[in-house]
Scaffold this motif. Structure first.
Motif, PDB file in Angstrom:
ATOM      1  N   ILE A 151       0.841  -1.209   0.000  1.00 22.25           N
ATOM      2  CA  ILE A 151       0.000   0.000   0.000  1.00 22.25           C
ATOM      3  C   ILE A 151       0.867   1.246   0.000  1.00 22.25           C
ATOM      4  O   ILE A 151       0.534   2.255  -0.631  1.00 22.25           O
ATOM      5  N   ARG A 152       2.019   1.177   0.700  1.00 17.15           N
ATOM      6  CA  ARG A 152       2.937   2.319   0.686  1.00 17.15           C
ATOM      7  C   ARG A 152       3.402   2.616  -0.733  1.00 17.15           C
ATOM      8  O   ARG A 152       3.491   3.784  -1.133  1.00 17.15           O
ATOM      9  N   ASP A 153       3.687   1.577  -1.519  1.00 16.98           N
ATOM     10  CA  ASP A 153       4.093   1.790  -2.907  1.00 16.98           C
ATOM     11  C   ASP A 153       2.949   2.389  -3.731  1.00 16.98           C
ATOM     12  O   ASP A 153       3.180   3.252  -4.587  1.00 16.98           O
ATOM     13  N   ILE A 154       1.716   1.939  -3.475  1.00 11.61           N
ATOM     14  CA  ILE A 154       0.557   2.500  -4.196  1.00 11.61           C
ATOM     15  C   ILE A 154       0.389   3.969  -3.851  1.00 11.61           C
ATOM     16  O   ILE A 154       0.132   4.807  -4.723  1.00 11.61           O
ATOM     17  N   VAL A 155       0.540   4.306  -2.572  1.00  7.41           N
ATOM     18  CA  VAL A 155       0.417   5.699  -2.146  1.00  7.41           C
ATOM     19  C   VAL A 155       1.480   6.559  -2.821  1.00  7.41           C
ATOM     20  O   VAL A 155       1.202   7.666  -3.309  1.00  7.41           O
ATOM     21  N   ALA A 156       2.694   6.054  -2.878  1.00  3.34           N
ATOM     22  CA  ALA A 156       3.771   6.817  -3.511  1.00  3.34           C
ATOM     23  C   ALA A 156       3.527   6.977  -5.009  1.00  3.34           C
ATOM     24  O   ALA A 156       3.782   8.047  -5.590  1.00  3.34           O
ATOM     25  N   ALA A 157       2.992   5.937  -5.654  1.00  2.00           N
ATOM     26  CA  ALA A 157       2.776   6.004  -7.101  1.00  2.00           C
ATOM     27  C   ALA A 157       1.626   6.931  -7.468  1.00  2.00           C
ATOM     28  O   ALA A 157       1.673   7.615  -8.493  1.00  2.00           O
ATOM     29  N   THR A 158       0.596   6.965  -6.646  1.00  2.00           N
ATOM     30  CA  THR A 158      -0.578   7.802  -6.961  1.00  2.00           C
ATOM     31  C   THR A 158      -0.452   9.220  -6.441  1.00  2.00           C
ATOM     32  O   THR A 158      -1.211  10.098  -6.852  1.00  2.00           O
ATOM     33  N   GLY A 159       0.469   9.456  -5.518  1.00  2.00           N
ATOM     34  CA  GLY A 159       0.602  10.799  -4.953  1.00  2.00           C
ATOM     35  C   GLY A 159      -0.473  11.113  -3.931  1.00  2.00           C
ATOM     36  O   GLY A 159      -0.781  12.282  -3.699  1.00  2.00           O
ATOM     37  N   ALA A 160      -1.043  10.088  -3.315  1.00  2.00           N
ATOM     38  CA  ALA A 160      -2.091  10.311  -2.315  1.00  2.00           C
ATOM     39  C   ALA A 160      -1.490  10.887  -1.044  1.00  2.00           C
ATOM     40  O   ALA A 160      -0.308  10.689  -0.740  1.00  2.00           O
ATOM     41  N   ASP A 161      -2.312  11.605  -0.306  1.00  2.00           N
ATOM     42  CA  ASP A 161      -1.843  12.162   0.958  1.00  2.00           C
ATOM     43  C   ASP A 161      -2.600  11.596   2.151  1.00  2.00           C
ATOM     44  O   ASP A 161      -2.317  11.955   3.289  1.00  2.00           O
ATOM     45  N   THR A 162      -3.585  10.723   1.923  1.00  2.00           N
ATOM     46  CA  THR A 162      -4.371  10.151   3.010  1.00  2.00           C
ATOM     47  C   THR A 162      -4.789   8.735   2.634  1.00  2.00           C
ATOM     48  O   THR A 162      -5.099   8.464   1.478  1.00  2.00           O
ATOM     49  N   VAL A 163      -4.790   7.848   3.603  1.00  2.00           N
ATOM     50  CA  VAL A 163      -5.302   6.494   3.437  1.00  2.00           C
ATOM     51  C   VAL A 163      -6.495   6.325   4.368  1.00  2.00           C
ATOM     52  O   VAL A 163      -6.412   6.659   5.555  1.00  2.00           O
ATOM     53  N   ILE A 164      -7.621   5.843   3.826  1.00  2.00           N
ATOM     54  CA  ILE A 164      -8.833   5.632   4.622  1.00  2.00           C
ATOM     55  C   ILE A 164      -9.082   4.136   4.711  1.00  2.00           C
ATOM     56  O   ILE A 164      -9.194   3.457   3.690  1.00  2.00           O
ATOM     57  N   CYS A 165      -9.187   3.627   5.928  1.00  2.00           N
ATOM     58  CA  CYS A 165      -9.433   2.208   6.157  1.00  2.00           C
ATOM     59  C   CYS A 165     -10.912   1.975   6.420  1.00  2.00           C
ATOM     60  O   CYS A 165     -11.546   2.741   7.156  1.00  2.00           O
ATOM     61  N   ASP A 166     -11.440   0.898   5.830  1.00  2.00           N
ATOM     62  CA  ASP A 166     -12.865   0.591   5.941  1.00  2.00           C
ATOM     63  C   ASP A 166     -13.123  -0.196   7.223  1.00  2.00           C
ATOM     64  O   ASP A 166     -13.476  -1.377   7.206  1.00  2.00           O
ATOM     65  N   GLY A 167     -12.944   0.463   8.347  1.00  2.00           N
ATOM     66  CA  GLY A 167     -13.146  -0.152   9.654  1.00  2.00           C
ATOM     67  C   GLY A 167     -12.652   0.801  10.717  1.00  2.00           C
ATOM     68  O   GLY A 167     -12.057   1.834  10.419  1.00  2.00           O
ATOM     69  N   GLU A 168     -12.903   0.457  11.964  1.00  2.00           N
ATOM     70  CA  GLU A 168     -12.417   1.293  13.056  1.00  2.00           C
ATOM     71  C   GLU A 168     -11.085   0.753  13.539  1.00  2.00           C
ATOM     72  O   GLU A 168     -10.996  -0.388  14.003  1.00  2.00           O
TER      73      GLU A 168
END
Length: 511
Positions: A151-168
């Motif tokens: 997921i870290r590689d996906i975040v770096a490739a897309t340039g995202a600044d936030t990750v949202i998890c579908d759960g608490e």
């Protein structure tokens, strides 16, 4: 600066080397003050020499001194992120992450699609969504260390600044994920709380949302970095290093005390508002006005249905949780009886328990109703799942025993096959379209039939000068027959006990 150095020469003893350096600076042409230089635009100083760009004495232009200058290379955003400020969500570009533990793949995809709708409602742009099949979420990083690296590689490739998890996420999972991903991590609960905070408008709604936020923040407070979590053991040589000696983590305890005090104050305020709401309900009960509550999944069309039935003019928006504050309006059945319609906050799968607790006083409107209109979005891919999610919340607020009438909305957006399949699953439902008005008249008639009927039957002759009583019988009772005679208005009706006692003096003798 130069004049200050000259004054220092007259008052302090400088070494020969320092005095020679100072004389060189004072005689250099580019060291003269700007207003004393012959050339108003001197050539740039050679490398290593002092020039105007190095000036820290306030001689910049007014525009430059009034602006903020970003210093590159000093940003430590991730290290400074804390939940003390409720993690000011910056959801411009996000990656969604889900863990699929039960159900089918289609269920997991629908859950992520709903999370994407929530993220867009909060004002963000969804770049990517990934899910993982696990027996249960990883205790450390929610998805496991290997998947976290992916997921870290996906975040770096897309340039995202936030990750949202579908759960608490637990506080530990939140912390570990941020360390691996190097961006902000937000869970489903924080996202929903953020949306509620944006949409709350009334004083009660804002207090309820703030209470839910405080309850969410309290277990997620973090101290002053990991170094402050390892205090030096005893007064050994060197201690624990600079910044680790002394009171240490007392600030986090201060934050906790402040949050607890704020939570107590908010609870008192909400309790006072709940008392006022209970008083209003009691007043409607004394006047024998039946109440109908509209509940259902968020964005199912509850406010649109309220507008169709009463002309209330409530905000209608194609967004999740567009309406948070309950709206109570009077409506009239086809036979002339008055009742109240209450529009409530929408529900969602895995609605945070903090919100259920904070909005309990508002949701009591549902528990105290005589009839519940359970609105379902018929065009949703999983309407039966919506019904189940709403019933779970209704059970939490002790409203499961309220008589329920399923209202399938948005039939204009449904296909024939979808309608046939849903009719088999919901045989007693009412089918309407709040947008086009189809089926609304039939819904009104069915609501009138399902409302509680007065249990005292009266036969009275009301004098013409007591027209107020005739009007009250029409409003609060059920008129079975009416005719005008010489002595007044002859009424045969069903009314409640209080009104029957008032009408007793005008009763027509039997026989």
């Amino acid at each position: 600066m130069l004049r200050a150095l000259h004054r220092a020469m007259t008052t302090q003893v400088l070494s020969p080397k320092d005095r020679a350096t100072l004389e060189t600076m004072t005689t250099a042409p580019d060291a003269l003050p700007v207003d004393e230089q012959a050339d108003p635009a001197p050539a740039p100083a050679p490398a290593g020499r002092w020039d105007e760009a190095d000036d820290t004495t306030g001689s910049y232009a007014l525009e430059a001194r009034g602006a903020l200058r970003r210093v590159a290379g000093l940003s430590t955003e991730l290290a400074d992120v804390t939940e003390v400020e409720y993690r000011q969500l910056r959801l411009e570009r996000v990656v969604l992450v889900g863990v699929w533990t039960e159900g089918t793949q289609a269920d997991a995809d629908r859950s992520l699609a709903e999370l994407a709708a929530l993220a867009e409602t909060a004002g963000s742009q969804v770049l990517e969504a990934v899910s993982q099949r696990r027996d249960k979420p990883d205790a450390a990083t929610y998805v496991g260390s290997g998947k976290a690296a992916e997921i870290r590689d996906i975040v770096a490739a897309t340039g995202a600044d936030t990750v949202i998890c579908d759960g608490e996420l637990t506080p530990g999972q939140l912390n570990q994920l941020e360390k691996v991903l190097k961006v902000k991590v937000v869970d489903r609960t924080a996202l929903i709380l953020d949306i509620f905070a944006q949409h709350a408008t009334s004083r009660e709604g804002k207090a309820q949302v703030e209470l839910a936020q405080m309850q969410y923040m309290l277990p997620r407070l973090r101290g002053w970095g990991e170094s402050m979590s390892r205090q030096a053991g005893g007064r050994v040589a060197g201690g624990g290093g600079i910044g680790t000696r002394g009171p240490g983590e007392t600030k986090i305890e201060t934050d906790r005390r402040r949050i607890r005090a704020r939570v107590s104050k908010l609870r008192r305020e909400i309790a006072g508002m709940a008392t006022a709401r209970a008083t209003q309900r009691a007043s409607r009960g004394r006047n024998a006005v039946p109440s109908v509550a509209i509940a259902g999944y968020t964005n199912a069309g509850k406010s649109s249905l309220l507008n169709q039935l009463t002309g209330a003019g409530v905000l209608v928006e194609n967004a999740l949780f567009a309406t948070l504050d309950p709206t109570v309006r009077r409506a009239q059945s086809p036979d002339g009886r008055e009742y109240t319609l209450t529009d409530t906050v929408g529900f969602v799968r895995h609605l945070p328990h903090q919100l259920v607790d904070a909005f309990r006083s508002t949701l009591e409107e549902v528990a105290e109703a005589d009839l519940l209109l359970h609105v379902v979005d018929g065009s949703d891919p999983d309407p039966l799942g919506q019904i189940e999610a709403v019933r779970v919340v209704l059970g939490e607020i002790d409203a499961a025993s309220v008589p329920e009438l399923i209202v399938v909305n948005k039939v204009d957006a449904m296909g024939e096959e979808e309608i046939l399949m849903l009719r088999q699953a919901l045989p007693g439902a009412v089918w309407v379209s709040a947008r086009t008005g189809a089926g609304i008249d039939g819904l009104r008639r069915l609501v009138a039939e399902r409302l509680p009927h007065p249990d005292v039957e009266v036969d009275v002759l009301v004098p013409y000068e007591r027209g107020d009583l005739v009007s009250r019988v029409h409003r609060d009772g059920e008129v079975l027959g009416e005719r005008h005679e010489a002595g007044g208005t002859r009424l045969t009706a069903r009314v409640d006990g209080a009104l029957a006692a008032v009408l007793e003096q005008f009763a027509v003798p039997v026989g």
